[in-house]
Write a protein that holds these residues in place. Structure first.
Motif, PDB file in Angstrom:
ATOM      1  N   LEU A  41     104.062-100.691  96.388  1.00  0.00           N
ATOM      2  CA  LEU A  41     105.430-100.222  96.460  1.00  0.00           C
ATOM      3  C   LEU A  41     106.061-101.623  97.823  1.00  0.00           C
ATOM      4  O   LEU A  41     107.318-101.852  97.530  1.00  0.00           O
ATOM      5  N   VAL A  42     105.142-101.998  98.649  1.00  0.00           N
ATOM      6  CA  VAL A  42     105.563-103.141  99.393  1.00  0.00           C
ATOM      7  C   VAL A  42     106.114-104.392  98.452  1.00  0.00           C
ATOM      8  O   VAL A  42     107.058-104.993  98.984  1.00  0.00           O
TER       9      VAL A  42
ATOM     10  N   LEU B  35      98.438-112.606 111.027  1.00  0.00           N
ATOM     11  CA  LEU B  35      98.661-111.294 110.548  1.00  0.00           C
ATOM     12  C   LEU B  35      99.671-110.471 110.874  1.00  0.00           C
ATOM     13  O   LEU B  35      99.947-110.364 111.879  1.00  0.00           O
ATOM     14  N   ILE B  36     100.594-110.008 109.761  1.00  0.00           N
ATOM     15  CA  ILE B  36     101.810-109.396 110.076  1.00  0.00           C
ATOM     16  C   ILE B  36     101.522-107.603 109.897  1.00  0.00           C
ATOM     17  O   ILE B  36     101.526-106.883 108.720  1.00  0.00           O
ATOM     18  N   GLY B  37     101.353-107.044 111.099  1.00  0.00           N
ATOM     19  CA  GLY B  37     100.997-105.827 111.075  1.00  0.00           C
ATOM     20  C   GLY B  37      99.307-105.407 111.160  1.00  0.00           C
ATOM     21  O   GLY B  37      98.696-106.325 110.577  1.00  0.00           O
ATOM     22  N   ASN B  38      99.176-104.154 111.555  1.00  0.00           N
ATOM     23  CA  ASN B  38      97.817-103.647 111.657  1.00  0.00           C
ATOM     24  C   ASN B  38      97.933-102.194 111.065  1.00  0.00           C
ATOM     25  O   ASN B  38      98.468-101.313 111.455  1.00  0.00           O
ATOM     26  N   GLU B  39      97.191-102.243 109.921  1.00  0.00           N
ATOM     27  CA  GLU B  39      96.900-101.159 109.034  1.00  0.00           C
ATOM     28  C   GLU B  39      98.465-100.369 109.138  1.00  0.00           C
ATOM     29  O   GLU B  39      98.639 -99.130 109.678  1.00  0.00           O
ATOM     30  N   PRO B  40      99.555-100.938 108.455  1.00  0.00           N
ATOM     31  CA  PRO B  40     100.865-100.327 108.378  1.00  0.00           C
ATOM     32  C   PRO B  40     100.571 -99.017 107.421  1.00  0.00           C
ATOM     33  O   PRO B  40     101.723 -98.226 107.539  1.00  0.00           O
ATOM     34  N   ASP B  41      99.925 -98.841 106.728  1.00  0.00           N
ATOM     35  CA  ASP B  41      99.527 -97.601 105.930  1.00  0.00           C
ATOM     36  C   ASP B  41      99.114 -96.465 106.713  1.00  0.00           C
ATOM     37  O   ASP B  41      98.882 -95.223 106.027  1.00  0.00           O
ATOM     38  N   VAL B  42      98.818 -96.498 108.140  1.00  0.00           N
ATOM     39  CA  VAL B  42      98.121 -95.402 108.610  1.00  0.00           C
ATOM     40  C   VAL B  42      98.936 -94.980 109.710  1.00  0.00           C
ATOM     41  O   VAL B  42      99.503 -95.746 110.663  1.00  0.00           O
ATOM     42  N   PRO B  43      99.392 -93.329 109.719  1.00  0.00           N
ATOM     43  CA  PRO B  43     100.271 -92.772 110.708  1.00  0.00           C
ATOM     44  C   PRO B  43      99.792 -93.170 112.218  1.00  0.00           C
ATOM     45  O   PRO B  43     100.962 -93.340 112.997  1.00  0.00           O
ATOM     46  N   VAL B  44      98.675 -93.385 112.575  1.00  0.00           N
ATOM     47  CA  VAL B  44      98.370 -93.516 114.008  1.00  0.00           C
ATOM     48  C   VAL B  44      98.254 -95.119 114.352  1.00  0.00           C
ATOM     49  O   VAL B  44      98.124 -95.257 115.560  1.00  0.00           O
ATOM     50  N   GLN B  45      98.237 -95.774 113.139  1.00  0.00           N
ATOM     51  CA  GLN B  45      98.512 -97.340 113.557  1.00  0.00           C
ATOM     52  C   GLN B  45      99.949 -97.630 113.538  1.00  0.00           C
ATOM     53  O   GLN B  45     100.675 -97.188 114.033  1.00  0.00           O
ATOM     54  N   ASP B  46     100.119 -98.903 112.546  1.00  0.00           N
ATOM     55  CA  ASP B  46     101.428 -99.246 112.551  1.00  0.00           C
ATOM     56  C   ASP B  46     102.522 -98.496 111.864  1.00  0.00           C
ATOM     57  O   ASP B  46     103.611 -98.646 112.111  1.00  0.00           O
ATOM     58  N   ASN B  47     102.087 -97.782 110.768  1.00  0.00           N
ATOM     59  CA  ASN B  47     102.964 -96.683 110.312  1.00  0.00           C
ATOM     60  C   ASN B  47     104.194 -97.054 109.823  1.00  0.00           C
ATOM     61  O   ASN B  47     105.234 -96.459 110.385  1.00  0.00           O
ATOM     62  N   VAL B  48     104.411 -97.940 108.706  1.00  0.00           N
ATOM     63  CA  VAL B  48     105.508 -98.682 108.386  1.00  0.00           C
ATOM     64  C   VAL B  48     105.636 -98.172 107.003  1.00  0.00           C
ATOM     65  O   VAL B  48     104.756 -98.373 106.034  1.00  0.00           O
ATOM     66  N   THR B  49     107.020 -97.766 106.504  1.00  0.00           N
ATOM     67  CA  THR B  49     107.112 -97.201 104.984  1.00  0.00           C
ATOM     68  C   THR B  49     107.288 -98.696 104.168  1.00  0.00           C
ATOM     69  O   THR B  49     107.446 -99.819 104.822  1.00  0.00           O
ATOM     70  N   PRO B  50     107.028 -98.693 102.992  1.00  0.00           N
ATOM     71  CA  PRO B  50     106.991 -99.959 102.267  1.00  0.00           C
ATOM     72  C   PRO B  50     108.227-100.724 102.441  1.00  0.00           C
ATOM     73  O   PRO B  50     108.274-102.084 102.654  1.00  0.00           O
ATOM     74  N   PRO B  51     109.595-100.267 102.411  1.00  0.00           N
ATOM     75  CA  PRO B  51     110.601-101.032 102.329  1.00  0.00           C
ATOM     76  C   PRO B  51     111.022-101.471 103.786  1.00  0.00           C
ATOM     77  O   PRO B  51     111.259-102.762 103.737  1.00  0.00           O
ATOM     78  N   LYS B  52     110.681-100.796 104.819  1.00  0.00           N
ATOM     79  CA  LYS B  52     110.786-101.358 106.251  1.00  0.00           C
ATOM     80  C   LYS B  52     109.624-102.411 106.422  1.00  0.00           C
ATOM     81  O   LYS B  52     109.792-103.426 107.226  1.00  0.00           O
ATOM     82  N   TYR B  53     108.282-102.236 105.868  1.00  0.00           N
ATOM     83  CA  TYR B  53     107.416-103.396 106.013  1.00  0.00           C
ATOM     84  C   TYR B  53     107.905-104.762 105.421  1.00  0.00           C
ATOM     85  O   TYR B  53     107.938-105.841 105.824  1.00  0.00           O
ATOM     86  N   ALA B  54     108.425-104.459 104.077  1.00  0.00           N
ATOM     87  CA  ALA B  54     108.966-105.773 103.476  1.00  0.00           C
ATOM     88  C   ALA B  54     109.987-106.309 104.238  1.00  0.00           C
ATOM     89  O   ALA B  54     110.050-107.635 104.459  1.00  0.00           O
ATOM     90  N   ALA B  55     110.843-105.690 104.760  1.00  0.00           N
ATOM     91  CA  ALA B  55     111.983-106.256 105.599  1.00  0.00           C
ATOM     92  C   ALA B  55     111.458-106.965 106.815  1.00  0.00           C
ATOM     93  O   ALA B  55     111.910-108.126 107.279  1.00  0.00           O
ATOM     94  N   ALA B  56     110.772-106.535 107.428  1.00  0.00           N
ATOM     95  CA  ALA B  56     110.000-107.053 108.634  1.00  0.00           C
ATOM     96  C   ALA B  56     109.165-107.941 108.324  1.00  0.00           C
ATOM     97  O   ALA B  56     109.082-108.923 108.943  1.00  0.00           O
ATOM     98  N   TYR B  57     108.685-108.201 107.239  1.00  0.00           N
ATOM     99  CA  TYR B  57     107.712-109.101 106.869  1.00  0.00           C
ATOM    100  C   TYR B  57     108.500-110.383 106.664  1.00  0.00           C
ATOM    101  O   TYR B  57     108.255-111.363 106.980  1.00  0.00           O
ATOM    102  N   GLN B  58     109.517-110.296 105.979  1.00  0.00           N
ATOM    103  CA  GLN B  58     110.380-111.230 105.606  1.00  0.00           C
ATOM    104  C   GLN B  58     111.251-111.894 106.823  1.00  0.00           C
ATOM    105  O   GLN B  58     111.090-113.190 106.832  1.00  0.00           O
ATOM    106  N   ALA B  59     111.456-111.206 107.868  1.00  0.00           N
ATOM    107  CA  ALA B  59     111.965-111.616 109.145  1.00  0.00           C
ATOM    108  C   ALA B  59     111.121-112.313 110.055  1.00  0.00           C
ATOM    109  O   ALA B  59     111.251-113.612 110.321  1.00  0.00           O
ATOM    110  N   ILE B  60     109.977-112.019 110.130  1.00  0.00           N
ATOM    111  CA  ILE B  60     108.568-112.896 110.739  1.00  0.00           C
ATOM    112  C   ILE B  60     108.307-113.920 109.815  1.00  0.00           C
ATOM    113  O   ILE B  60     108.221-115.067 110.576  1.00  0.00           O
ATOM    114  N   TYR B  61     107.938-113.989 108.661  1.00  0.00           N
ATOM    115  CA  TYR B  61     107.793-115.058 107.957  1.00  0.00           C
ATOM    116  C   TYR B  61     108.855-116.097 108.264  1.00  0.00           C
ATOM    117  O   TYR B  61     108.270-117.395 108.042  1.00  0.00           O
TER     118      TYR B  61
END
Length: 301
Positions: free
Chosen positions: A132-133, A76-102
């Motif tokens: 947006l992701v 699982l790539i990230g935990n609640e990236p949509d929540v400020p007190v959890q992983d808190n990642v903007t859609p473009p940053k999430y997409a980039a991180a996901y691609q690198a990990i995948y």
């Protein structure tokens, strides 16, 4: 088997090894990665990479090493990236991180299965975040986002900037989304509808044939907010009935009898911060009444 559909979140790993077998679940996660998972050998451990503060944790070299040691794992790539007190990642940053990990995972272990991080709840606001992701991934990499397994959380919490609940996803400018109340937190009609809405959203975006897991849900509200042991038990068992039987010939997974959800994960085995849903008492280490109900349900199905 039925058992393989039932998972549990392990918030306190020191209580886990003995008790994971007792409750009868088929899989578990602890919001972390392990080269040598601590649970019984007959339980599947689901790996989770964290993206908190825009940082991939553990790093890509460690992720690849674990993937080689634990081939065929679900990641699982990230935990609640949509929540400020959890992983808190903007859609473009999430997409980039996901691609690198995948990319790192598939190079290290082609049999690894990669799932998107679970948003807290599939409300219109959170689905907008996921759109947006997907768009950001296409913009950055010129193709559709490769997602082996779809993953969502199914809480029922208020969406209001700076207030209780799950706030507003990073990168979105609105100040409010769905204004659920505290009493809505275990509303089964809302719970069911959110899953139906998410499956429909998946189908509309070409992911109809993907497995869907609900990797975290439960009751976070304390008993003094009205969430008694009986109320929590009734909610848990009703969600099990729903997950086991909910099908839809237009949006369900064809390879799984048109079921809406393939696997689910209760929060949690034992926790001190949010203990309402504890299956194991975090002091005595004994199964709670809720844990006994969880185990009995699996045994009877």
């Amino acid at each position: 088997t039925t058992r393989q559909r039932f998972g549990v979140g392990v918030a306190l790993p020191n209580l886990a090894p003995r008790n994971l077998s007792a409750i009868g679940a088929g899989w578990y996660l602890d919001w972390n990665t392990h080269a040598k998972p601590y649970g019984p050998a007959n339980l599947e451990f689901v790996q989770m990479v964290r993206l908190k503060n825009q940082r991939i944790s553990p790093d890509l070299t460690t992720i690849a090493a674990i993937a080689r040691q634990q081939p065929g794992s679900l990641w699982l790539i990230g935990n609640e990236p949509d929540v400020p007190v959890q992983d808190n990642v903007t859609p473009p940053k999430y997409a980039a991180a996901y691609q690198a990990i995948y990319t790192a995972l598939k190079a290290a272990d082609p049999t690894s299965r990669v799932a998107i991080g679970g948003i807290t709840q599939p409300t219109p606001l959170r689905l907008q975040y996921l759109d947006l992701v997907l768009a950001a991934y296409r913009d950055q990499f010129g193709q559709a986002m490769p997602i082996d397994v779809w993953n969502v959380h199914n809480f029922i919490l208020q969406e209001k900037r700076g207030d209780w609940g799950v706030d507003i996803p990073p990168g979105l400018s609105v100040d409010a989304g769905t204004l659920y109340t505290i009493d809505d937190h275990d509303n089964l009609l809302i719970f069911r509808q959110q899953i139906i809405d998410f499956r429909r959203w998946m189908a509309d975006r070409g992911y109809r044939n993907s497995e869907l897991i609900v990797s975290e849900y439960g009751v976070l509200m304390p008993p003094d907010y009205g969430f008694s042991e009986e109320r929590v038990r009734n909610f848990m068992l009703a969600t099990f009935d729903f997950f086991m039987t909910a099908t839809d010939n237009s949006i369900g997974l064809p390879s799984d009898g048109q079921r809406l959800v393939q696997r689910w994960c209760w929060y949690s085995l034992s926790d001190t911060e949010y203990p309402t849903g504890n299956l194991i008492d975090n002091v005595s280490g004994q199964m709670t009444a809720l844990g006994q109900a969880y185990a009995a349900y699996i045994q009877s199905h």
